[in-house]
Structure formats: structure tokens, C-alpha cells
Design a protein around this motif. Structure first.
Motif, PDB file in Angstrom:
ATOM      1  N   GLU A  19       0.816  -1.226   0.000  1.00  0.00           N
ATOM      2  CA  GLU A  19       0.000   0.000   0.000  1.00  0.00           C
ATOM      3  C   GLU A  19       0.844   1.268   0.000  1.00  0.00           C
ATOM      4  OE1 GLU A  19       0.759  -1.012   4.325  1.00  0.00           O
ATOM      5  OE2 GLU A  19       0.352  -2.151   2.505  1.00  0.00           O
ATOM      6  N   LEU A  20       2.163   1.124   0.149  1.00  0.00           N
ATOM      7  CA  LEU A  20       3.066   2.277   0.143  1.00  0.00           C
ATOM      8  C   LEU A  20       3.870   2.373  -1.157  1.00  0.00           C
ATOM      9  CD1 LEU A  20       4.349   2.185   3.836  1.00  0.00           C
ATOM     10  CD2 LEU A  20       2.509   3.555   2.848  1.00  0.00           C
ATOM     11  N   PHE A  21       3.283   1.908  -2.228  1.00  0.00           N
ATOM     12  CA  PHE A  21       3.888   1.965  -3.562  1.00  0.00           C
ATOM     13  C   PHE A  21       2.909   2.725  -4.457  1.00  0.00           C
ATOM     14  CE2 PHE A  21       5.708  -1.021  -7.119  1.00  0.00           C
ATOM     15  CZ  PHE A  21       6.272   0.066  -7.747  1.00  0.00           C
ATOM     16  N   PHE A  22       3.352   3.845  -5.002  1.00  0.00           N
ATOM     17  CA  PHE A  22       2.472   4.728  -5.772  1.00  0.00           C
ATOM     18  C   PHE A  22       3.048   5.018  -7.150  1.00  0.00           C
ATOM     19  CE2 PHE A  22       1.959   5.637  -1.291  1.00  0.00           C
ATOM     20  CZ  PHE A  22       0.579   5.598  -1.133  1.00  0.00           C
ATOM     21  N   VAL A  23       2.143   5.292  -8.078  1.00  0.00           N
ATOM     22  CA  VAL A  23       2.538   5.743  -9.404  1.00  0.00           C
ATOM     23  C   VAL A  23       1.860   7.077  -9.679  1.00  0.00           C
ATOM     24  CG1 VAL A  23       2.904   3.417 -10.314  1.00  0.00           C
ATOM     25  CG2 VAL A  23       0.688   4.514 -10.628  1.00  0.00           C
ATOM     26  N   THR A  24       2.495   7.861 -10.533  1.00  0.00           N
ATOM     27  CA  THR A  24       1.924   9.128 -10.996  1.00  0.00           C
ATOM     28  C   THR A  24       1.631   8.974 -12.482  1.00  0.00           C
ATOM     29  OG1 THR A  24       3.211  10.373  -9.407  1.00  0.00           O
ATOM     30  CG2 THR A  24       2.334  11.601 -11.275  1.00  0.00           C
ATOM     31  N   GLU A  25       0.420   9.364 -12.857  1.00  0.00           N
ATOM     32  CA  GLU A  25       0.006   9.273 -14.251  1.00  0.00           C
ATOM     33  C   GLU A  25      -0.346  10.659 -14.787  1.00  0.00           C
ATOM     34  OE1 GLU A  25      -2.714   5.369 -14.641  1.00  0.00           O
ATOM     35  OE2 GLU A  25      -3.602   6.998 -13.498  1.00  0.00           O
ATOM     36  N   ILE A  26      -0.061  10.840 -16.055  1.00  0.00           N
ATOM     37  CA  ILE A  26      -0.575  11.991 -16.794  1.00  0.00           C
ATOM     38  C   ILE A  26      -1.180  11.410 -18.064  1.00  0.00           C
ATOM     39  CG2 ILE A  26       0.002  14.099 -18.055  1.00  0.00           C
ATOM     40  CD1 ILE A  26       2.146  14.634 -15.955  1.00  0.00           C
ATOM     41  N   ASN A  27      -2.452  11.686 -18.267  1.00  0.00           N
ATOM     42  CA  ASN A  27      -3.174  11.132 -19.422  1.00  0.00           C
ATOM     43  C   ASN A  27      -3.027   9.611 -19.500  1.00  0.00           C
ATOM     44  OD1 ASN A  27      -4.008  13.727 -20.210  1.00  0.00           O
ATOM     45  ND2 ASN A  27      -2.076  14.039 -21.286  1.00  0.00           N
ATOM     46  N   SER A  28      -3.170   8.954 -18.357  1.00  0.00           N
ATOM     47  CA  SER A  28      -3.105   7.492 -18.235  1.00  0.00           C
ATOM     48  C   SER A  28      -1.736   6.887 -18.554  1.00  0.00           C
ATOM     49  CB  SER A  28      -4.178   6.829 -19.103  1.00  0.00           C
ATOM     50  OG  SER A  28      -5.460   7.251 -18.694  1.00  0.00           O
ATOM     51  N   VAL A  29      -0.688   7.714 -18.611  1.00  0.00           N
ATOM     52  CA  VAL A  29       0.677   7.232 -18.839  1.00  0.00           C
ATOM     53  C   VAL A  29       1.458   7.412 -17.548  1.00  0.00           C
ATOM     54  CG1 VAL A  29       2.812   7.605 -20.132  1.00  0.00           C
ATOM     55  CG2 VAL A  29       0.595   7.826 -21.289  1.00  0.00           C
ATOM     56  N   ILE A  30       2.110   6.359 -17.080  1.00  0.00           N
ATOM     57  CA  ILE A  30       2.901   6.443 -15.854  1.00  0.00           C
ATOM     58  C   ILE A  30       4.158   7.259 -16.122  1.00  0.00           C
ATOM     59  CG2 ILE A  30       4.240   5.138 -14.156  1.00  0.00           C
ATOM     60  CD1 ILE A  30       2.118   2.933 -14.416  1.00  0.00           C
ATOM     61  N   VAL A  31       4.294   8.357 -15.363  1.00  0.00           N
ATOM     62  CA  VAL A  31       5.437   9.257 -15.535  1.00  0.00           C
ATOM     63  C   VAL A  31       6.296   9.329 -14.273  1.00  0.00           C
ATOM     64  CG1 VAL A  31       4.267  10.644 -17.288  1.00  0.00           C
ATOM     65  CG2 VAL A  31       4.135  11.331 -14.877  1.00  0.00           C
ATOM     66  N   GLY A  32       5.882   8.655 -13.212  1.00  0.00           N
ATOM     67  CA  GLY A  32       6.657   8.685 -11.983  1.00  0.00           C
ATOM     68  C   GLY A  32       6.238   7.595 -11.023  1.00  0.00           C
ATOM     69  N   THR A  33       7.120   7.318 -10.068  1.00  0.00           N
ATOM     70  CA  THR A  33       6.833   6.343  -9.013  1.00  0.00           C
ATOM     71  C   THR A  33       7.422   6.838  -7.706  1.00  0.00           C
ATOM     72  OG1 THR A  33       8.883   5.078  -9.304  1.00  0.00           O
ATOM     73  CG2 THR A  33       6.973   4.375 -10.611  1.00  0.00           C
ATOM     74  N   ILE A  34       6.862   6.330  -6.643  1.00  0.00           N
ATOM     75  CA  ILE A  34       7.470   6.508  -5.331  1.00  0.00           C
ATOM     76  C   ILE A  34       7.126   5.278  -4.497  1.00  0.00           C
ATOM     77  CG2 ILE A  34       5.545   7.788  -4.326  1.00  0.00           C
ATOM     78  CD1 ILE A  34       7.775   9.416  -2.818  1.00  0.00           C
ATOM     79  N   MET A  35       8.145   4.780  -3.847  1.00  0.00           N
ATOM     80  CA  MET A  35       7.990   3.639  -2.974  1.00  0.00           C
ATOM     81  C   MET A  35       8.330   4.121  -1.572  1.00  0.00           C
ATOM     82  SD  MET A  35       9.771   0.016  -3.756  1.00  0.00           S
ATOM     83  CE  MET A  35       9.217  -0.335  -5.391  1.00  0.00           C
ATOM     84  N   ALA A  36       7.502   3.815  -0.613  1.00  0.00           N
ATOM     85  CA  ALA A  36       7.732   4.253   0.761  1.00  0.00           C
ATOM     86  C   ALA A  36       7.783   3.038   1.682  1.00  0.00           C
ATOM     87  CB  ALA A  36       6.630   5.207   1.205  1.00  0.00           C
ATOM     88  N   GLY A  37       8.283   3.262   2.865  1.00  0.00           N
ATOM     89  CA  GLY A  37       8.319   2.233   3.886  1.00  0.00           C
ATOM     90  C   GLY A  37       8.087   2.873   5.246  1.00  0.00           C
ATOM     91  N   TYR A  38       7.577   2.096   6.167  1.00  0.00           N
ATOM     92  CA  TYR A  38       7.344   2.585   7.527  1.00  0.00           C
ATOM     93  C   TYR A  38       7.700   1.469   8.486  1.00  0.00           C
ATOM     94  CZ  TYR A  38       5.026   4.438  11.664  1.00  0.00           C
ATOM     95  OH  TYR A  38       4.766   4.905  12.933  1.00  0.00           O
ATOM     96  N   ASP A  39       8.588   1.771   9.431  1.00  0.00           N
ATOM     97  CA  ASP A  39       9.050   0.744  10.359  1.00  0.00           C
ATOM     98  C   ASP A  39       8.389   0.840  11.735  1.00  0.00           C
ATOM     99  OD1 ASP A  39      10.292   2.894  11.623  1.00  0.00           O
ATOM    100  OD2 ASP A  39      12.332   2.252  11.135  1.00  0.00           O
ATOM    101  N   GLY A  40       7.330   1.637  11.839  1.00  0.00           N
ATOM    102  CA  GLY A  40       6.650   1.819  13.119  1.00  0.00           C
ATOM    103  C   GLY A  40       7.162   3.024  13.879  1.00  0.00           C
ATOM    104  N   HIS A  41       8.273   3.560  13.447  1.00  0.00           N
ATOM    105  CA  HIS A  41       8.875   4.718  14.101  1.00  0.00           C
ATOM    106  C   HIS A  41       9.133   5.848  13.115  1.00  0.00           C
ATOM    107  CE1 HIS A  41      11.278   7.056  16.899  1.00  0.00           C
ATOM    108  NE2 HIS A  41      12.298   7.018  16.065  1.00  0.00           N
ATOM    109  N   ARG A  42       9.618   5.511  11.944  1.00  0.00           N
ATOM    110  CA  ARG A  42       9.934   6.536  10.938  1.00  0.00           C
ATOM    111  C   ARG A  42       9.564   6.016   9.561  1.00  0.00           C
ATOM    112  NH1 ARG A  42      14.642   4.311  12.851  1.00  0.00           N
ATOM    113  NH2 ARG A  42      15.128   5.959  14.323  1.00  0.00           N
ATOM    114  N   GLY A  43       9.348   6.965   8.655  1.00  0.00           N
ATOM    115  CA  GLY A  43       9.021   6.634   7.279  1.00  0.00           C
ATOM    116  C   GLY A  43      10.196   6.909   6.363  1.00  0.00           C
ATOM    117  N   TRP A  44      10.250   6.173   5.272  1.00  0.00           N
ATOM    118  CA  TRP A  44      11.335   6.296   4.310  1.00  0.00           C
ATOM    119  C   TRP A  44      10.755   6.369   2.908  1.00  0.00           C
ATOM    120  CZ3 TRP A  44      15.992   6.940   6.440  1.00  0.00           C
ATOM    121  CH2 TRP A  44      16.172   6.504   7.750  1.00  0.00           C
ATOM    122  N   LEU A  45      11.438   7.081   2.027  1.00  0.00           N
ATOM    123  CA  LEU A  45      11.077   7.130   0.614  1.00  0.00           C
ATOM    124  C   LEU A  45      12.166   6.441  -0.186  1.00  0.00           C
ATOM    125  CD1 LEU A  45       9.848  10.814   0.271  1.00  0.00           C
ATOM    126  CD2 LEU A  45       8.488   8.751   0.658  1.00  0.00           C
TER     127      LEU A  45
END
Length: 87
Positions: free
Chosen positions: A44-70
Motif C-alpha cells: 500500500e506504500l507503492f504509488f505511481v503518478t500518471e498523466i493522461n493514463s501514462v505512468i510518468v513517476g513512481t514513489i515507494m515508501a516504507g514505515y518501520d513503526g517509528h519513521r518513514g522512508w522514501l
């Protein structure tokens, strides 16, 4: 622009994007491997960015219960925000 959770049908587009943006990645960072590992942990912490239904970016995140990471923040260069300071 639309930011949404990654879907398994995005695999080919995301792999192509990463191969283009990170052409010298070591084999342990291959898109297929990284995607499968992420889908096994906090998908659930994996995202894509679309423009006109074309994927132009991604970001993957993580959370260890204390801090978040990109991780693997990737954007096709023509969509990067360019900031020029004026002095």
C-alpha cells in the motif's frame, strides 16, 4: 496528474520507466525483483503518478513503526519541477 496506488497491471510500465531512468542499476535492484519484494511488504506504500493514463513517476515508501522512508522516487525528466533561483 493522478497519483494512485500501484496495481499489478503497472509492472511493465514501471519497469520500463526505471530501466530508462536508472540504466546502470545492479542486478539486485532489477525492477522485477524490487517490485515483487515491495508487493510482499507494505504494498500500500507503492504509488505511481500518471498523466493522461501514462505512468510518468513512481514513489515507494516504507514505515518501520517509528519513521518513514522514501525509496525509488522516479520522474520522467520532462515532468520534473524546475526551480531557478534569481539572485
Amino acid at each position: 496528474m493522478n497519483i494512485r496506488p500501484y496495481q499489478e497491471s503497472d509492472a511493465e510500465s514501471v519497469s520500463t520507466l526505471w530501466d530508462e531512468l536508472f540504466p546502470n542499476n545492479p542486478s539486485h535492484s532489477s525492477p522485477k525483483l524490487v517490485i515483487s519484494q515491495k508487493l510482499a511488504v507494505q504494498p500500500e506504500l507503492f504509488f505511481v503518478t500518471e498523466i493522461n493514463s501514462v505512468i510518468v513517476g513512481t514513489i515507494m515508501a516504507g514505515y518501520d513503526g517509528h519513521r518513514g522512508w522514501l525509496y525509488i522516487v522516479a520522474v520522467i525528466s520532462q515532468y520534473e519541477y524546475k526551480y531557478a533561483s534569481s539572485n
